[in-house]
Design a protein around this motif. Structure first.
Motif, PDB file in Angstrom:
ATOM      1  N   VAL A 107      13.600   2.013  42.985  1.00  0.00           N
ATOM      2  CA  VAL A 107      15.037   1.804  42.823  1.00  0.00           C
ATOM      3  C   VAL A 107      15.670   1.968  44.200  1.00  0.00           C
ATOM      4  O   VAL A 107      15.402   2.936  44.909  1.00  0.00           O
ATOM      5  CB  VAL A 107      15.662   2.815  41.836  1.00  0.00           C
ATOM      6  N   ILE A 108      16.493   1.000  44.555  1.00  0.00           N
ATOM      7  CA  ILE A 108      17.230   1.036  45.816  1.00  0.00           C
ATOM      8  C   ILE A 108      18.662   1.458  45.506  1.00  0.00           C
ATOM      9  O   ILE A 108      19.337   0.819  44.693  1.00  0.00           O
ATOM     10  CB  ILE A 108      17.231  -0.347  46.495  1.00  0.00           C
ATOM     11  N   MET A 134       7.175   1.336  50.190  1.00  0.00           N
ATOM     12  CA  MET A 134       6.877   2.469  49.309  1.00  0.00           C
ATOM     13  C   MET A 134       6.257   2.007  47.994  1.00  0.00           C
ATOM     14  O   MET A 134       5.404   2.698  47.432  1.00  0.00           O
ATOM     15  CB  MET A 134       8.138   3.294  49.073  1.00  0.00           C
ATOM     16  N   ALA A 135       6.669   0.851  47.502  1.00  0.00           N
ATOM     17  CA  ALA A 135       6.037   0.292  46.283  1.00  0.00           C
ATOM     18  C   ALA A 135       4.566   0.014  46.570  1.00  0.00           C
ATOM     19  O   ALA A 135       3.700   0.299  45.735  1.00  0.00           O
ATOM     20  CB  ALA A 135       6.768  -0.968  45.833  1.00  0.00           C
ATOM     21  N   GLU A 136       4.283  -0.556  47.720  1.00  0.00           N
ATOM     22  CA  GLU A 136       2.893  -0.815  48.079  1.00  0.00           C
ATOM     23  C   GLU A 136       2.111   0.488  48.204  1.00  0.00           C
ATOM     24  O   GLU A 136       0.986   0.596  47.703  1.00  0.00           O
ATOM     25  CB  GLU A 136       2.811  -1.596  49.394  1.00  0.00           C
ATOM     26  N   LEU A 137       2.695   1.489  48.831  1.00  0.00           N
ATOM     27  CA  LEU A 137       2.035   2.789  48.952  1.00  0.00           C
ATOM     28  C   LEU A 137       1.730   3.362  47.575  1.00  0.00           C
ATOM     29  O   LEU A 137       0.622   3.852  47.333  1.00  0.00           O
ATOM     30  CB  LEU A 137       2.904   3.761  49.757  1.00  0.00           C
ATOM     31  N   SER A 138       2.689   3.295  46.680  1.00  0.00           N
ATOM     32  CA  SER A 138       2.477   3.811  45.329  1.00  0.00           C
ATOM     33  C   SER A 138       1.365   3.059  44.605  1.00  0.00           C
ATOM     34  O   SER A 138       0.601   3.652  43.839  1.00  0.00           O
ATOM     35  CB  SER A 138       3.767   3.698  44.501  1.00  0.00           C
ATOM     36  N   ALA A 139       1.252   1.770  44.849  1.00  0.00           N
ATOM     37  CA  ALA A 139       0.239   0.959  44.183  1.00  0.00           C
ATOM     38  C   ALA A 139      -1.165   1.255  44.700  1.00  0.00           C
ATOM     39  O   ALA A 139      -2.132   1.168  43.940  1.00  0.00           O
ATOM     40  CB  ALA A 139       0.554  -0.528  44.380  1.00  0.00           C
ATOM     41  N   THR A 169       5.636  -9.975  45.631  1.00  0.00           N
ATOM     42  CA  THR A 169       5.458 -10.770  44.416  1.00  0.00           C
ATOM     43  C   THR A 169       5.091  -9.933  43.190  1.00  0.00           C
ATOM     44  O   THR A 169       5.539 -10.218  42.085  1.00  0.00           O
ATOM     45  CB  THR A 169       4.385 -11.860  44.640  1.00  0.00           C
ATOM     46  N   ALA A 170       4.299  -8.904  43.382  1.00  0.00           N
ATOM     47  CA  ALA A 170       3.791  -8.114  42.251  1.00  0.00           C
ATOM     48  C   ALA A 170       4.727  -6.980  41.833  1.00  0.00           C
ATOM     49  O   ALA A 170       4.428  -6.267  40.876  1.00  0.00           O
ATOM     50  CB  ALA A 170       2.429  -7.534  42.613  1.00  0.00           C
ATOM     51  N   TYR A 171       5.848  -6.806  42.520  1.00  0.00           N
ATOM     52  CA  TYR A 171       6.678  -5.624  42.297  1.00  0.00           C
ATOM     53  C   TYR A 171       7.985  -5.937  41.573  1.00  0.00           C
ATOM     54  O   TYR A 171       8.506  -7.044  41.649  1.00  0.00           O
ATOM     55  CB  TYR A 171       6.979  -4.936  43.626  1.00  0.00           C
ATOM     56  N   LYS A 188       8.183   7.924  41.638  1.00  0.00           N
ATOM     57  CA  LYS A 188       8.497   6.547  42.025  1.00  0.00           C
ATOM     58  C   LYS A 188       9.481   6.601  43.192  1.00  0.00           C
ATOM     59  O   LYS A 188      10.328   7.486  43.263  1.00  0.00           O
ATOM     60  CB  LYS A 188       9.162   5.788  40.876  1.00  0.00           C
ATOM     61  N   PRO A 189       9.390   5.636  44.088  1.00  0.00           N
ATOM     62  CA  PRO A 189      10.334   5.616  45.209  1.00  0.00           C
ATOM     63  C   PRO A 189      11.766   5.347  44.752  1.00  0.00           C
ATOM     64  O   PRO A 189      12.016   4.404  43.998  1.00  0.00           O
ATOM     65  CB  PRO A 189       9.825   4.465  46.080  1.00  0.00           C
TER      66      PRO A 189
END
Length: 163
Positions: free
Chosen positions: A85-86, A156-161, A20-22, A119-120
């Motif tokens: 980015v995927i 990875m977004a969660e890890l970065s956060a 939700t936050a990403y 960033k991932p």
């Protein structure tokens, strides 16, 4: 792990974060469109299923897998709010060394962009020996690499956060 030992769409062994936050971008190659379209559909469906808001997903098409690196760099430069980015593509082995050059360039380019931007940038590119292997990994008997790329982006977004 070899794909024949794991379904690319099975995440029963891991916890997947809520998205939700990403904010994500998906860059998808038009070359081998039947395959990359399936990868894209899998990634999009997976992000939405894990709480990512449709308005927080930016999708773009590029001519081929080689252009994924440039597209990801452009996206990260113009959209600093992105969490990942995927990159989705499909390169199928042919009779020349073109396959090796493209796969090597894309893999290295994506890695370098992740480092450059902190960033991932997710490698969701199929590199197969033939069309059937690509079909099997784009929603076929081995699952969907697009699903796997989306889960990787979420993790990875969660890890970065939290890092």
């Amino acid at each position: 792990m070899a794909t024949q030992l794991k379904n690319l769409s099975d995440f029963s062994h891991t916890t997947v974060p809520n998205g939700t936050a990403y904010k994500f971008a998906i860059a998808v190659a038009e070359w081998n469109a039947e395959i990359t379209g399936s990868l894209y559909n899998g990634a999009l469906k997976t992000l939405l299923a894990h709480g990512v808001l449709a308005d927080n997903i930016l999708s773009i098409a590029v001519p081929g897998s080689f252009e994924l690196t440039s597209a990801a760099d452009i996206l990260l430069n113009k959209h600093e709010e992105l969490d990942a980015v995927i990159c989705l593509g499909c390169v199928i082995q042919g009779d020349t060394k073109h396959f090796d050059f493209i796969c090597d360039a894309v893999a290295n380019g994506i890695t370098q962009l992740s480092i450059k931007h902190s960033k991932p940038v997710i490698f969701g590119v199929l590199t197969t020996n033939d069309l059937q292997q690509a079909i099997d990994r784009a929603g076929g008997k081995h699952g969907n690499k697009g699903d796997e790329a989306a889960i990787t982006a979420l993790k990875m977004a969660e890890l970065s956060a939290i890092a």
